[in-house]
Motif scaffolding. Structure first.
Motif, PDB file in Angstrom:
ATOM      1  N   ILE A  10      -1.087   3.340   1.159  1.00  0.00           N
ATOM      2  CA  ILE A  10      -1.100   1.594   1.848  1.00  0.00           C
ATOM      3  C   ILE A  10      -1.342   0.523   0.816  1.00  0.00           C
ATOM      4  O   ILE A  10      -1.798   0.607  -0.411  1.00  0.00           O
ATOM      5  N   GLY A  11      -0.276  -0.876   0.707  1.00  0.00           N
ATOM      6  CA  GLY A  11      -0.630  -1.741  -0.295  1.00  0.00           C
ATOM      7  C   GLY A  11      -0.616  -2.909   0.994  1.00  0.00           C
ATOM      8  O   GLY A  11      -0.258  -3.286   1.541  1.00  0.00           O
ATOM      9  N   LEU A  12      -1.763  -3.261   0.430  1.00  0.00           N
ATOM     10  CA  LEU A  12      -1.839  -4.696   1.470  1.00  0.00           C
ATOM     11  C   LEU A  12      -1.965  -6.068   0.373  1.00  0.00           C
ATOM     12  O   LEU A  12      -2.754  -5.884  -0.523  1.00  0.00           O
ATOM     13  N   LEU A  81       1.977  -1.672  -4.999  1.00  0.00           N
ATOM     14  CA  LEU A  81       0.106  -1.035  -4.183  1.00  0.00           C
ATOM     15  C   LEU A  81      -0.119  -0.178  -3.851  1.00  0.00           C
ATOM     16  O   LEU A  81      -0.561   1.131  -3.910  1.00  0.00           O
ATOM     17  N   ALA A  82       1.322  -0.374  -2.593  1.00  0.00           N
ATOM     18  CA  ALA A  82       1.156   1.110  -2.155  1.00  0.00           C
ATOM     19  C   ALA A  82       1.824   2.311  -3.201  1.00  0.00           C
ATOM     20  O   ALA A  82       1.448   3.497  -3.008  1.00  0.00           O
ATOM     21  N   LEU A  83       3.152   2.183  -3.928  1.00  0.00           N
ATOM     22  CA  LEU A  83       3.180   2.953  -4.815  1.00  0.00           C
ATOM     23  C   LEU A  83       2.518   3.185  -5.677  1.00  0.00           C
ATOM     24  O   LEU A  83       2.357   4.909  -5.539  1.00  0.00           O
ATOM     25  N   LYS A  84       1.703   2.536  -6.739  1.00  0.00           N
ATOM     26  CA  LYS A  84       0.124   3.289  -6.949  1.00  0.00           C
ATOM     27  C   LYS A  84      -1.119   4.066  -6.199  1.00  0.00           C
ATOM     28  O   LYS A  84      -1.078   4.845  -6.647  1.00  0.00           O
ATOM     29  N   ASP A  85      -0.623   3.844  -5.178  1.00  0.00           N
ATOM     30  CA  ASP A  85      -1.773   4.511  -4.124  1.00  0.00           C
ATOM     31  C   ASP A  85      -1.413   5.822  -4.253  1.00  0.00           C
ATOM     32  O   ASP A  85      -1.574   6.647  -3.908  1.00  0.00           O
ATOM     33  N   ALA A  86       0.106   5.870  -3.778  1.00  0.00           N
ATOM     34  CA  ALA A  86       0.424   7.218  -3.450  1.00  0.00           C
ATOM     35  C   ALA A  86       0.907   7.989  -4.907  1.00  0.00           C
ATOM     36  O   ALA A  86       0.922   9.444  -4.658  1.00  0.00           O
ATOM     37  N   GLY A  87       0.790   7.981  -5.423  1.00  0.00           N
ATOM     38  CA  GLY A  87       0.981   8.725  -6.987  1.00  0.00           C
ATOM     39  C   GLY A  87       2.470   8.662  -7.378  1.00  0.00           C
ATOM     40  O   GLY A  87       2.998   9.026  -8.018  1.00  0.00           O
ATOM     41  N   LEU A  88       2.868   7.232  -7.147  1.00  0.00           N
ATOM     42  CA  LEU A  88       4.120   7.232  -7.457  1.00  0.00           C
ATOM     43  C   LEU A  88       5.029   6.166  -8.171  1.00  0.00           C
ATOM     44  O   LEU A  88       5.799   6.218  -8.180  1.00  0.00           O
ATOM     45  N   ALA A  89       4.086   5.528  -9.087  1.00  0.00           N
ATOM     46  CA  ALA A  89       3.879   4.562 -10.109  1.00  0.00           C
ATOM     47  C   ALA A  89       5.324   5.199 -10.465  1.00  0.00           C
ATOM     48  O   ALA A  89       4.526   5.980 -11.510  1.00  0.00           O
ATOM     49  N   GLY A  90       5.607   4.524 -11.175  1.00  0.00           N
ATOM     50  CA  GLY A  90       7.192   4.971 -12.530  1.00  0.00           C
ATOM     51  C   GLY A  90       7.749   6.297 -12.241  1.00  0.00           C
ATOM     52  O   GLY A  90       8.518   7.372 -13.303  1.00  0.00           O
ATOM     53  N   GLU A  91       8.237   6.609 -11.102  1.00  0.00           N
ATOM     54  CA  GLU A  91       9.263   8.150 -10.145  1.00  0.00           C
ATOM     55  C   GLU A  91      10.232   7.771 -10.137  1.00  0.00           C
ATOM     56  O   GLU A  91       9.818   6.279  -9.638  1.00  0.00           O
ATOM     57  N   ALA A  92      11.448   8.161 -10.090  1.00  0.00           N
ATOM     58  CA  ALA A  92      12.615   8.057  -9.992  1.00  0.00           C
ATOM     59  C   ALA A  92      12.862   8.581  -8.222  1.00  0.00           C
ATOM     60  O   ALA A  92      12.000   8.966  -7.577  1.00  0.00           O
ATOM     61  N   ALA A 231       1.477  -9.532   3.530  1.00  0.00           N
ATOM     62  CA  ALA A 231       2.763  -8.183   3.091  1.00  0.00           C
ATOM     63  C   ALA A 231       2.011  -6.677   3.841  1.00  0.00           C
ATOM     64  O   ALA A 231       0.501  -6.758   2.621  1.00  0.00           O
ATOM     65  N   ALA A 232       2.349  -5.848   3.904  1.00  0.00           N
ATOM     66  CA  ALA A 232       1.722  -4.546   4.096  1.00  0.00           C
ATOM     67  C   ALA A 232       2.657  -3.391   4.319  1.00  0.00           C
ATOM     68  O   ALA A 232       3.699  -3.820   4.875  1.00  0.00           O
ATOM     69  N   MET A 233       2.506  -2.808   3.145  1.00  0.00           N
ATOM     70  CA  MET A 233       4.083  -1.736   3.110  1.00  0.00           C
ATOM     71  C   MET A 233       2.841  -0.717   2.969  1.00  0.00           C
ATOM     72  O   MET A 233       1.605  -0.097   2.892  1.00  0.00           O
ATOM     73  N   LEU A 234       3.937   0.758   3.272  1.00  0.00           N
ATOM     74  CA  LEU A 234       3.130   1.859   3.621  1.00  0.00           C
ATOM     75  C   LEU A 234       4.399   3.351   3.060  1.00  0.00           C
ATOM     76  O   LEU A 234       4.777   2.503   3.209  1.00  0.00           O
TER      77      LEU A 234
END
Length: 406
Positions: A10-12, A81-92, A231-234
């Motif tokens: 979740i990114g807000l 923020l949502a990608l970081k929360d999901a542990g996907l920061a820097g992932e392909a 903005a809000a992203m899931l």
């Protein structure tokens, strides 16, 4: 085969802050992010709004900001923020998708262009088009994070980002992709847009002493809606994919329903809303009695609130007294194209924490809005296993999302 879909991030960027847990805690306490706009923004007419305290510097250099409207800035920030929360920061993420809702695009860029055009020395920026186009936020998110799958923008007024989340859910459930960024963004608190809403005479009349109480859904003394920005992203993910990564799962996305009233451009029709509610429940394979909470569209208009309550009563029937309802717009305002995404995030957190946020400022409920309301402050709901989030738009499009406990 229908794949199970879960929310893993979740990114807000919201009028109540940028950290999901802080935002949810503020909502549970009945705190408001609504305040009076400046006289310059509101054309000298007292107007309340949910305003975001946002600085783009953590995400953009000064050079990068050229041609990037505030709406895209907030969209990129929420996605990050949502990608970081999901542990996907820097992932392909080349095969991932983006599903974004946005009602008005780059309102600031459009306002600046027209102001310059009608000035004594007109000069319109050559970047006005790319800054103002409605799909700019989705495009900037794709470029920033290298996402090469479907990059879709939905512009359906107040239902935009609920539809975006619903379509992202469908893409994963059908096996088209494993991960999507789904949500919405809106940044329309500029003088011309505010003047247009003032001309419609649908905005709330704020108290000078307590402008934070301007939005009062379901209240006998409600006076209209309060605009907001943010903005809000899931991060939506195929459940087995998320389990293999060993990441936190907030909730499942279990159903989605849509309909169109096809009757009036602004006046909601309960029968259209009931069709969307029935479709969402059918898609989730749930009965009305299974749903413990509804984050209502609840805009605090004289016509809209009773129509939604009538639709809920019609669908829930004898179980309506057991459905707890609130409108968190009372505290963050109506984010239009981003409203469904912010309210979906709040609903996900409600299911995750088994706590239900309130409708603030509803001291004297309208008897016409005859539904069980959570009021003043939030409540614990240890048995809630499923919840819905409603978005009912100008134009007649209705969208309902169903979330269940993971």
């Amino acid at each position: 085969m229908k794949h199970a879909v879960v929310v893993t991030g979740i990114g807000l960027i919201s009028p109540l802050g940028n950290q999901p847990e802080v935002v949810f805690d503020s909502l549970m306490q009945g705190q408001s992010g609504v305040r009076l706009l400046s006289s310059e923004q509101s054309n000298g007419v007292a107007t309340a709004a949910g305003v975001v305290d946002f600085s783009p510097e953590p995400w953009f250099t000064r050079l990068q900001l050229s041609g990037v409207d505030r709406v895209s800035q907030m969209g990129v920030a929420a996605a990050d923020l949502a990608l970081k929360d999901a542990g996907l920061a820097g992932e392909a993420l080349m095969d991932a998708g983006i599903y974004i809702g946005c009602g008005m695009g780059g309102a600031s860029a459009i306002e600046t262009a027209y102001t310059s055009h009608f000035s004594a020395k007109p000069r319109v920026s050559p970047l006005s088009v790319v800054a103002s186009m409605t799909n700019a936020p989705a495009a900037h998110i794709a470029m920033r994070f290298g996402i090469g799958g479907r990059v879709m923008t939905y512009s359906i007024a107040c239902a935009s980002s609920s539809v975006a989340i619903g379509e992202g859910y469908r893409a994963i459930a059908s096996g088209e992709t494993d991960i999507v960024i789904a949500g919405g963004c809106e940044a329309l608190l500029v003088p011309c847009v505010i003047r247009a809403w003032q001309a419609m005479q649908t905005l709330a009349m704020p108290s000078a002493e307590q402008p934070e109480t301007a939005c009062r859904p379901f209240s006998l003394d409600r006076s209209g809606l309060v605009l907001g920005e943010g903005a809000a992203m899931l991060i939506l993910e195929r459940e087995d994919h998320a389990l293999a990564r060993g990441v936190k799962i907030y909730a499942r996305v279990s159903g989605f329903g849509m309909s169109c009233d096809a009757t009036h451009i602004t006046r909601p029709e309960p029968t259209g809303q009931t069709r969307a509610l029935h479709t969402a429940l059918r898609n989730a394979d749930l009965r009305p009695a299974d749903i413990g909470y509804c984050n209502a569209h609840g805009t605090a208009t004289q016509v809209g609130d009773p129509a939604e309550c009538a639709a809920l009563r019609e669908v829930w029937g004898k179980d309506a007294d057991n459905l707890l309802v609130s409108s968190t717009k009372s505290m963050h305002g109506h984010l239009l194209g981003a409203a469904g995404a912010l309210e979906a995030a709040v609903t996900v957190l409600a299911v995750h924490h088994k706590q239900l946020p309130p409708t603030a400022h509803c001291n004297d409920p309208d008897p016409v809005c005859n539904i069980p309301l959570v009021r003043s402050t939030g409540i614990a709901s240890p048995h809630v296993k499923a919840a819905i989030s409603n978005s009912f738009a100008f134009g007649g499009t209705n969208a309902v999302l169903v979330f269940t406990a993971a």
